[in-house]
Design a protein around this motif. Structure first.
Motif, PDB file in Angstrom:
ATOM      1  N   TYR A 172     -16.263 -15.647  34.556  1.00 47.50           N
ATOM      2  CA  TYR A 172     -17.581 -16.387  34.312  1.00 47.50           C
ATOM      3  C   TYR A 172     -18.356 -15.043  34.085  1.00 47.50           C
ATOM      4  O   TYR A 172     -18.308 -13.739  34.861  1.00 47.50           O
ATOM      5  CB  TYR A 172     -18.614 -16.558  36.347  1.00 47.50           C
ATOM      6  CG  TYR A 172     -17.652 -17.868  36.816  1.00 47.50           C
ATOM      7  CD1 TYR A 172     -16.399 -17.535  36.708  1.00 47.50           C
ATOM      8  CD2 TYR A 172     -18.678 -18.688  36.646  1.00 47.50           C
ATOM      9  CE1 TYR A 172     -16.512 -19.540  37.041  1.00 47.50           C
ATOM     10  CE2 TYR A 172     -18.343 -20.497  37.705  1.00 47.50           C
ATOM     11  CZ  TYR A 172     -17.298 -20.445  38.104  1.00 47.50           C
ATOM     12  OH  TYR A 172     -16.524 -21.594  38.149  1.00 47.50           O
TER      13      TYR A 172
ATOM     14  N   HIS B 262     -16.275  -8.086  39.303  1.00 44.76           N
ATOM     15  CA  HIS B 262     -16.875  -7.283  38.881  1.00 44.76           C
ATOM     16  C   HIS B 262     -18.188  -7.126  38.711  1.00 44.76           C
ATOM     17  O   HIS B 262     -18.900  -7.898  38.597  1.00 44.76           O
ATOM     18  CB  HIS B 262     -16.997  -7.469  37.052  1.00 44.76           C
ATOM     19  CG  HIS B 262     -15.406  -7.427  36.661  1.00 44.76           C
ATOM     20  ND1 HIS B 262     -15.246  -6.015  36.097  1.00 44.76           N
ATOM     21  CD2 HIS B 262     -14.201  -7.994  36.784  1.00 44.76           C
ATOM     22  CE1 HIS B 262     -13.467  -6.246  35.538  1.00 44.76           C
ATOM     23  NE2 HIS B 262     -13.574  -6.858  36.171  1.00 44.76           N
TER      24      HIS B 262
ATOM     25  N   LEU C 289     -11.538 -12.159  40.786  1.00 49.23           N
ATOM     26  CA  LEU C 289     -11.788 -10.563  40.896  1.00 49.23           C
ATOM     27  C   LEU C 289     -13.446 -10.856  40.375  1.00 49.23           C
ATOM     28  O   LEU C 289     -13.734 -11.527  40.309  1.00 49.23           O
ATOM     29  CB  LEU C 289     -11.141  -9.650  39.331  1.00 49.23           C
ATOM     30  CG  LEU C 289     -10.406  -8.926  38.973  1.00 49.23           C
ATOM     31  CD1 LEU C 289      -9.937  -9.278  37.256  1.00 49.23           C
ATOM     32  CD2 LEU C 289     -10.374  -7.997  39.967  1.00 49.23           C
TER      33      LEU C 289
ATOM     34  N   PRO D  57      -9.379 -20.445  43.977  1.00 52.34           N
ATOM     35  CA  PRO D  57      -9.532 -18.916  44.577  1.00 52.34           C
ATOM     36  C   PRO D  57      -9.805 -17.699  43.846  1.00 52.34           C
ATOM     37  O   PRO D  57      -9.758 -17.893  42.384  1.00 52.34           O
ATOM     38  CB  PRO D  57      -7.611 -18.358  45.151  1.00 52.34           C
ATOM     39  CG  PRO D  57      -7.493 -19.629  45.653  1.00 52.34           C
ATOM     40  CD  PRO D  57      -7.728 -20.582  44.384  1.00 52.34           C
TER      41      PRO D  57
ATOM     42  N   GLU E 193     -13.726 -12.953  28.207  1.00 51.53           N
ATOM     43  CA  GLU E 193     -14.714 -12.251  29.017  1.00 51.53           C
ATOM     44  C   GLU E 193     -15.887 -11.875  27.612  1.00 51.53           C
ATOM     45  O   GLU E 193     -17.102 -11.457  27.917  1.00 51.53           O
ATOM     46  CB  GLU E 193     -14.457 -10.897  30.124  1.00 51.53           C
ATOM     47  CG  GLU E 193     -15.078 -10.635  31.283  1.00 51.53           C
ATOM     48  CD  GLU E 193     -14.699  -9.744  31.861  1.00 51.53           C
ATOM     49  OE1 GLU E 193     -13.642  -9.796  32.850  1.00 51.53           O
ATOM     50  OE2 GLU E 193     -15.794  -9.131  32.950  1.00 51.53           O
TER      51      GLU E 193
ATOM     52  N   HIS F 183     -10.758 -19.174  35.310  1.00 49.10           N
ATOM     53  CA  HIS F 183     -11.606 -19.073  34.361  1.00 49.10           C
ATOM     54  C   HIS F 183     -12.520 -17.992  34.987  1.00 49.10           C
ATOM     55  O   HIS F 183     -12.043 -17.158  35.908  1.00 49.10           O
ATOM     56  CB  HIS F 183     -12.504 -20.481  35.551  1.00 49.10           C
ATOM     57  CG  HIS F 183     -11.774 -21.758  35.548  1.00 49.10           C
ATOM     58  ND1 HIS F 183     -12.923 -22.750  36.146  1.00 49.10           N
ATOM     59  CD2 HIS F 183     -10.461 -22.031  34.698  1.00 49.10           C
ATOM     60  CE1 HIS F 183     -12.395 -23.751  35.690  1.00 49.10           C
ATOM     61  NE2 HIS F 183     -11.098 -23.602  35.540  1.00 49.10           N
TER      62      HIS F 183
ATOM     63  N   TYR G 242     -23.374  -8.043  39.618  1.00 48.93           N
ATOM     64  CA  TYR G 242     -22.651  -8.954  38.880  1.00 48.93           C
ATOM     65  C   TYR G 242     -22.394  -8.873  37.744  1.00 48.93           C
ATOM     66  O   TYR G 242     -23.345  -9.004  36.920  1.00 48.93           O
ATOM     67  CB  TYR G 242     -21.940 -10.444  39.604  1.00 48.93           C
ATOM     68  CG  TYR G 242     -22.827 -10.683  40.849  1.00 48.93           C
ATOM     69  CD1 TYR G 242     -21.481  -9.809  41.661  1.00 48.93           C
ATOM     70  CD2 TYR G 242     -23.281 -11.022  41.805  1.00 48.93           C
ATOM     71  CE1 TYR G 242     -21.519 -10.478  43.081  1.00 48.93           C
ATOM     72  CE2 TYR G 242     -23.602 -11.666  42.999  1.00 48.93           C
ATOM     73  CZ  TYR G 242     -22.613 -10.679  43.530  1.00 48.93           C
ATOM     74  OH  TYR G 242     -22.386 -11.628  45.075  1.00 48.93           O
ATOM     75  N   THR G 243     -21.027  -8.486  37.359  1.00 48.10           N
ATOM     76  CA  THR G 243     -21.054  -8.633  35.317  1.00 48.10           C
ATOM     77  C   THR G 243     -19.946 -10.015  35.209  1.00 48.10           C
ATOM     78  O   THR G 243     -20.498 -10.491  34.057  1.00 48.10           O
ATOM     79  CB  THR G 243     -20.632  -7.853  35.022  1.00 48.10           C
ATOM     80  OG1 THR G 243     -19.218  -6.544  35.819  1.00 48.10           O
ATOM     81  CG2 THR G 243     -21.851  -6.439  35.006  1.00 48.10           C
ATOM     82  N   SER G 244     -18.659 -10.146  35.872  1.00 47.02           N
ATOM     83  CA  SER G 244     -17.881 -10.748  35.977  1.00 47.02           C
ATOM     84  C   SER G 244     -17.485 -11.306  36.885  1.00 47.02           C
ATOM     85  O   SER G 244     -17.046 -10.696  37.929  1.00 47.02           O
ATOM     86  CB  SER G 244     -17.335 -10.848  35.405  1.00 47.02           C
ATOM     87  OG  SER G 244     -16.181  -9.844  34.601  1.00 47.02           O
ATOM     88  N   PHE G 245     -17.302 -12.821  37.137  1.00 50.16           N
ATOM     89  CA  PHE G 245     -16.106 -13.383  38.081  1.00 50.16           C
ATOM     90  C   PHE G 245     -14.657 -13.671  37.429  1.00 50.16           C
ATOM     91  O   PHE G 245     -15.189 -14.429  36.096  1.00 50.16           O
ATOM     92  CB  PHE G 245     -16.722 -14.537  39.165  1.00 50.16           C
ATOM     93  CG  PHE G 245     -17.921 -14.373  39.729  1.00 50.16           C
ATOM     94  CD1 PHE G 245     -18.088 -12.731  40.341  1.00 50.16           C
ATOM     95  CD2 PHE G 245     -19.225 -15.463  39.513  1.00 50.16           C
ATOM     96  CE1 PHE G 245     -19.272 -12.861  40.423  1.00 50.16           C
ATOM     97  CE2 PHE G 245     -19.753 -14.536  39.659  1.00 50.16           C
ATOM     98  CZ  PHE G 245     -19.935 -13.409  40.804  1.00 50.16           C
ATOM     99  N   SER G 246     -13.625 -13.260  38.072  1.00 49.44           N
ATOM    100  CA  SER G 246     -12.362 -14.749  36.886  1.00 49.44           C
ATOM    101  C   SER G 246     -11.551 -14.570  38.371  1.00 49.44           C
ATOM    102  O   SER G 246     -11.358 -14.681  39.659  1.00 49.44           O
ATOM    103  CB  SER G 246     -11.116 -14.100  36.758  1.00 49.44           C
ATOM    104  OG  SER G 246     -11.425 -11.943  36.785  1.00 49.44           O
ATOM    105  N   THR G 247     -10.787 -16.131  38.281  1.00 50.82           N
ATOM    106  CA  THR G 247     -10.304 -16.791  39.356  1.00 50.82           C
ATOM    107  C   THR G 247      -8.862 -16.451  38.856  1.00 50.82           C
ATOM    108  O   THR G 247      -8.839 -16.128  38.231  1.00 50.82           O
ATOM    109  CB  THR G 247     -10.923 -18.527  39.406  1.00 50.82           C
ATOM    110  OG1 THR G 247      -9.964 -19.207  38.243  1.00 50.82           O
ATOM    111  CG2 THR G 247     -12.228 -17.952  39.696  1.00 50.82           C
ATOM    112  N   GLU G 248      -8.261 -17.631  39.794  1.00 51.38           N
ATOM    113  CA  GLU G 248      -7.022 -17.671  39.545  1.00 51.38           C
ATOM    114  C   GLU G 248      -6.373 -18.709  38.856  1.00 51.38           C
ATOM    115  O   GLU G 248      -5.395 -18.159  38.203  1.00 51.38           O
ATOM    116  CB  GLU G 248      -6.413 -18.165  41.145  1.00 51.38           C
ATOM    117  CG  GLU G 248      -6.378 -16.882  42.260  1.00 51.38           C
ATOM    118  CD  GLU G 248      -5.413 -17.217  43.341  1.00 51.38           C
ATOM    119  OE1 GLU G 248      -4.659 -18.369  43.582  1.00 51.38           O
ATOM    120  OE2 GLU G 248      -5.584 -16.138  44.587  1.00 51.38           O
TER     121      GLU G 248
END
Lengths: 616, 651
Positions: free
Chosen positions: A80, B72, B70, B67, A101, A78, A69-75
């Protein structure tokens, strides 16, 4: 809502930093799930529990899919960002929209840089870094974490408000005469005097510089000194700002510090004790002592000294590198002589290592496991250079990092090793005396460094990437004094625009675009990157390789992007010195494009001159 | 170690995972996997990906109380939707803009709900295997057969209007308007060979309506799933109705369009009132000229709305159809012989179902034969309309259509295929239960029986629903508030008229006749014209590359060819991706020029459009330093000039 944490592969948190909002959120979540009467778990445990699934999933993805993983984003936006350095996983979180990011990725790389500055080669070994970052002793740990958190906050403050940390280049005070006088003074009077004094306790001043807030007034390096890279200089400015924060945002800073410190107040630091810093050199991260001497609020003298035994670092590094190479080749399946290819003869290395270990034994430093390695690698009954050697090869690496740690890591240093306090005091008063008449001028000058009159030009930043320096009109909107742009909402708006312009330009540069113009709202933005030779002749543009999204951020403070870029370009221009420049401009959108481009061209020509001021 | 290392980089994954099925330690991850594409992915790898991504998404969404959207990774990225314990994830390569992959996933889910209704309910009614075929089809529709630029903008595929007589587009629009005079018709679109000719629907709806069409005509997709590939390209004419589900917002837009539709003169007229005046065919054939050249049609000279159509003489272009000999014995073939419509198999409310295994090819062929005849009749009736006027037209219509008891027609030509029938029956029962409509089936099963069955299913459904019916905190895409509507499709060879109609349309026999007959002749004519329009050799590609995206209509005009992408085109696409991504993030950004050593791309946008332009040729040597003479900065001027002839106005 912000958080940054470091964890190792066994999902153990090695360090974390959170803001109040994040902390409250975590506690609320635990508050809900707790049974009545049950006590809330320690905050650290909550953090550990919350992030454990992510950390574990990261290792699973690496092991089984060879991806991570390099990043997460939420609705609710937020973000990460995750990055794995060797055995260490960094996670940065933002939930308040203040950071992108890219900002979070940069923060992670800066955190990594700060650990390198503080622990040097110890960061090469996961096990040792764990020991270093997470000392068993709670008080010691609290002290260290407090220091790291404070550094991180200082960096964030600078990144948010200081243009030199926006573009990651050092800003100089533009006053050629004074600059030259100061350099001469540092060389002839200060450094010479200290280095010839008996009370320097075996230390030798290699670099000396004067900072006015974050801006550089004068910088001197002695002849024996190796080059001080811009990335290190920027990191050192963070350290100095952490010790002696500029008044600009002092209120906010103290508030922030209070937020994140639940730990005991550390005892007042010994004022004459230096900080241990590890600076990049051609061979390895070299240990130095750093003395920050506050001349007046906002003006600081910094001395970097070479410490006794620092040569040990070079030899440890030499062998460490040999073992790293060996390990890599063994991992790739090479055996026997092939495993040692590209290295000096095995026998020679073996005897050098033995000699060194004997010397260290004399200094009470033991290297265990060496015998084991020798038996396996060299004896007839041993397996020789086969993959069986891997574990003991790794062990040797850890051992060598351990030696380095014993010699240089701050906690292990005898507290008595320093330039004698009276010598420090003498240095301080000498420079104070020299700059007494200039002091107020310098403080004002640092706020109004340069002005440029072009109708329609709102702002610009000019950067010389070859020496890592930048020039720009001031933009201190949070300051009570008025900057070139004035203050209030407009200045704040422009500041935001400038910050986003730099981020945008860097994103395009990362994908290989060296020229970008944008029409955004009522403004027109330009970005140019180009190369020149030493005489100012503009060299032909080349295709800049586009870097992957998870690569290091474009900048100088972390993995020096521009140093690599210059090296890449220089390969095609081996006969000349190549320089690299950048120009960012913001114009009013109503100005016709032709005029804007003409402005930019003139601006680049005018600004070329000041960067010629010699630093040395 | 890294057993599937190659897997994640190159392949695109899509999966639907139900975490409510995997809650205890003993639960197997595979039980939660509802659909995984590509389907040949080994199950342990499916489990690995689903398990890991679902776990991480859950953890993150708990931490952030929101929720995940995305994920990556270093080598790929996943758009994610989490609703009611469901998790959808769609992967793509890293350089596709975030906004594009998220759009694609949303479209995919919306497409599923459009044809199947709420997701949870669909999975209670149909087997995973059945729905897997549908997911595969929707995926293929959205991903297959278009250029990278189409993916970036997630746009509709339209016919190349530069090679088409504009009057044909006008004609298509008029056909749609004519259909709308029936108050039960909400909006429509006309497709030719999988591309949009004209549409009245918002792009998001048009793309849903297009599913089966695009696939049929997509170059690189071969229909193999259901053995119906032999149908592709067969000449026929037919109509079909399919139940679809619209979101309340979509429906609102259709029922209350922002622009007052003056042409809907019958808005106040109660529906289901058959009258002569409902014959609306009034397009190209209305023009009093006998000139077959459609270019002579002047839109400003259209006769005022009148319900008495003046048929023109048979058009030469219709002669193809006329040479089929109509078989009088088959005149009774109902208008709904929709077997040929591939959509039937996948849609819950189609009335005739083809087989899934392709073994009933003979049956299919027989139907095809019937369909050909049907088409003949259509063509014939069209011409009769012309020769005999309104009355005879109506006669044929009334002869042709057997009014079904419940508004559901059944193809008579299925009568003799009992094996197929029983299959269809069982499927229909299932399907109808979904919509709580009983099916009058002419083949033995009584209405009562069907009702009982549907009741049983309803009860079952209710039982199933109860434990999972906990109210969701999130507003859901696949909300139960989806409104059922009917999609009416009238096919004339490669041409399809698709109308979204009120459910009563099915029962309103006369409304259907009216719409059918009013459009039939025009459709035939339009089809013939489109067929005879040569795609036109694309003129010598200019010394520039451009892409023009219409954000309102969601269409793309470009001179980048789909397949042969040269280095300049690659450079263009790469820059376009970046700038489009930038536009999507920053509302105030109006234009951008980005330049590297080998290319410079200009991008500009307004609220209605985005345009990208690259001037080809070796760039003049430059240093990249600020220089007013730099050719990159003349791009806006060049783009304005060059693109005018493509109908793109940047002034």
């Amino acid at each position: 809502m912000k958080c940054l944490l470091l964890a190792n592969e066994s999902a153990e948190v090695l360090f974390y930093w959170t803001d109040t909002e994040f902390e409250q959120r975590v506690q609320e979540q635990y508050g809900v799930s707790q049974e009545e009467g049950e006590r809330l778990p320690a905050f650290e445990d909550s953090i550990n529990t919350l992030f454990a699934p992510i950390i574990i999933s990261c290792s699973t993805m690496v092991d089984r899919l060879g991806d991570n993983y390099t990043s997460f984003s939420t609705e609710n936006n937020h973000i990460y960002v995750l990055h794995q350095f060797e055995e260490c996983l960094y996670i940065a979180v933002n939930g308040d929209g203040d950071e992108t990011e890219e900002d979070l990725k940069r923060k992670i790389f800066v955190m990594k840089k700060l650990t390198e500055i503080m622990f040097g080669m110890v960061t090469f070994s996961g096990a040792l870094l764990r020991k270093e970052l997470r000392p068993q002793d709670t008080e010691q740990r609290n002290r260290l974490w407090k220091k790291l958190r404070s550094l991180l906050e200082t960096y964030s403050r600078l990144r948010e408000n200081d243009q030199s940390f926006l573009v990651e280049a050092v800003e100089r005070l533009i006053h050629p005469t004074l600059c030259e006088q100061c350099i001469e003074f540092l060389e002839r009077r200060l450094v010479q005097q200290i280095n010839s004094n008996m009370d320097r306790m075996g230390e030798e001043v290699l670099h000396a510089f004067i900072l006015v807030h974050t801006k550089l007034l004068a910088f001197y390096s002695s002849r024996n000194a190796s080059n001080l890279y811009s990335s290190d200089l920027l990191a050192l400015i963070i350290l100095v700002q952490d010790l002696y924060p500029s008044k600009i945002n002092l209120d906010e800073t103290s508030e922030m510090a209070e937020d994140s410190l639940q730990t005991l107040e550390a005892p007042t630091p010994d004022p004459s004790a230096p900080s241990r810093v590890f600076l990049e050199s051609k061979e390895c991260p070299m240990p130095h002592s750093m003395y920050c001497l506050p001349l007046w609020p906002g003006i600081t003298l910094v001395l970097l000294t070479k410490i006794p035994n620092s040569h040990v670092a070079t030899s440890v590094c030499y062998f460490l590198e040999a073992f790293v190479k060996l390990e890599k080749r063994l991992c790739e399946g090479h055996e026997g002589a092939a495993a040692m290819r590209g290295q000096p003869s095995v026998q020679e290395q073996r005897s050098r290592l033995e000699k060194l270990i004997k010397t260290w034994a004399g200094m009470d430093i033991q290297v265990s496991g060496q015998q084991n390695f020798k038996n396996k690698a060299f004896s007839r009954s041993g397996s020789g250079f086969t993959s069986d050697l891997l574990p003991s090869c790794r062990n040797m690496k850890t051992q060598l990092c351990g030696v380095y740690r014993q010699f240089f890591a701050a906690e292990c240093m005898g507290s008595s090793q320093r330039l004698a306090p009276h010598l420090q005091e003498r240095a301080l008063s000498m420079v104070q005396e020299k700059l007494m008449d200039w002091k107020d001028f310098l403080l004002v000058k640092s706020k109004r460094n340069i002005t440029m009159e072009f109708p329609g030009l709102i702002h610009f930043i000019y950067v010389d990437r070859s020496n890592g320096q930048m020039i720009a009109p001031s933009l201190n909107v949070t300051d009570r004094t008025v900057s070139e742009l004035g203050k209030g909402p407009l200045a704040d708006f422009i500041k935001k625009k400038v910050w986003s312009l730099v981020a945008t330009a860097q994103r395009y540069l990362q994908k290989g675009y060296a020229t970008v113009t944008l029409r955004d709202g009522d403004y027109f933005y330009c970005y140019f990157l180009w190369f020149e030779n030493e005489t100012g002749y503009k060299l032909e543009v080349i295709d800049i390789p586009s870097s992957p999204d998870d690569g290091a951020p474009v900048g100088m403070l972390t993995c020096d992007y521009y140093r690599k870029l210059l090296r890449y370009y220089s390969k095609k221009h081996q006969n000349e010195v190549v320089k690299c420049y950048e120009l960012f401009t913001v114009h009013l959108g109503v100005i016709p494009n032709e005029y804007i481009l003409q402005h930019c061209s003139q601006l680049a020509r005018k600004l070329w001159e000041p960067t010629r001021i010699p630093l040395l | 170690m890294a057993e599937t290392a190659t897997l994640t980089d190159s392949r695109r994954f899509f999966f639907l995972y139900d975490s409510s099925k995997v809650q205890e330690e003993v639960d197997l991850t595979r039980d939660g996997i509802y659909y995984f594409s590509p389907e040949d992915t080994p199950i342990d790898q499916q489990e690995l990906l689903c398990g890991q991504l679902a776990g991480v998404c859950r953890c993150v969404s708990e931490l952030s109380s929101s929720p995940v959207r995305l994920l990556h990774l270093r080598k790929s990225k996943y758009a994610v939707r989490m609703k009611d314990k469901f998790l959808w994830a769609l992967s793509c390569v890293v350089d596709i803009p975030d906004v594009s992959v998220c759009d694609l996933l949303d479209q995919l889910i919306a497409l599923f709900c459009f044809y199947n209704g709420p997701v949870r309910q669909s999975y209670q009614l149909y087997s995973k295997q059945e729905l897997a075929l549908r997911w595969a089809r929707y995926l293929c529709h959205l991903q297959g057969g278009s250029t990278e630029l189409h993916h970036i903008f997630s746009c509709l595929r339209t016919i190349d209007s530069t090679h088409i007589d504009p009057l044909l587009l006008l004609k298509a629009a008029l056909i749609l308007q004519a259909c709308q005079r029936c108050p039960l018709v909400l909006a429509g679109c006309i497709l030719y060979r999988g591309r949009v000719v004209s549409t009245q629907m918002p792009p998001a709806l048009t793309v849903k309506v297009m599913v089966y069409e695009t696939q049929t005509y997509s170059q690189d997709f071969q229909v193999t799933a259901n053995g119906l590939s032999s149908l592709v390209g067969s000449p026929f004419s037919s109509t079909a109705t399919t139940q679809v589900f619209l979101m309340p917002t979509e429906l609102h837009m259709l029922r209350c369009p922002p622009v007052d539709r003056a042409c809907r003169s019958h808005c106040n007229q109660p529906p289901c009132q058959p009258s002569r005046s409902r014959l609306l065919s009034r397009t190209l054939s209305d023009t009093p000229t006998t000139d077959t050249d459609s270019s002579s049609l002047d839109p400003t000279h259209c006769p005022p709305p009148s319900y008495k159509t003046v048929p023109s003489s048979p058009r030469s272009s219709l002669s193809d159809e006329l040479c089929f000999s109509p078989s009088p014995s088959r005149v009774n073939t109902p208008i709904h012989s929709n077997l040929m419509n591939q959509s039937e198999y996948f849609t819950p409310d189609s009335h005739v179902h083809s087989t899934s295994n392709g073994t009933n090819l003979c049956a299919v062929e027989e139907h095809l034969a019937g369909l050909n005849i049907k088409q003949d009749i259509d063509a014939n009736s069209g011409s009769e309309t012309k020769s005999n006027g309104l009355n005879s037209d109506q006669d044929i219509q009334s002869e042709e259509i057997k009014a079904p008891a419940n508004g559901y027609e059944q193809s008579n030509c299925l009568d003799n295929h009992s094996d197929l029938d029983s299959q269809i029956k069982s499927e229909e029962n299932k399907l109808d239960a979904n919509n709580h409509v009983t099916n009058k089936n002419g083949n033995g099963e009584t209405e009562e029986e069907a009702k009982t069955k549907s009741k049983q299913i309803n009860r079952k459904l209710k039982e199933k629903n109860e434990p999972t019916n906990t109210p969701s905190p999130h507003e859901t895409l696949e909300d139960t508030s989806l409104v059922p509507l009917v999609l009416y499709q009238h096919r004339v060879k490669g041409l399809v008229l698709a109308l979204l109609v009120e459910p009563e349309f099915i029962t309103d026999h006369s409304a259907r006749e009216e719409v059918h007959h009013s459009s039939l002749a025009s459709l035939n004519g339009l089809e013939a014209h489109l067929r005879n329009t040569s795609p036109g050799t694309p003129g010598p590609p200019g010394p520039y590359t451009f892409a023009h995206y219409d954000c309102i209509q969601n269409t793309l005009t470009t001179n980048v060819c789909g397949r042969s992408v040269g280095p300049q085109d690659q450079a263009f696409v790469k820059a376009t991706k970046l700038v489009h991504s930038h536009f999507s993030r920053l509302d105030t950004l109006q234009e951008a020029i980005v330049r590297n050593a080998s290319s410079a791309v200009y991008g500009t946008r307004t609220t209605a459009q985005e345009t990208y332009f690259l001037q080809q040729g070796t760039p003049v040597r430059n240093s990249g330093s600020p220089d007013p003479q730099d050719s990159a900065f003349s791009l806006p001027r060049k783009a304005r000039l060059r693109l005018l002839k493509h109908g793109v106005n940047l002034l």
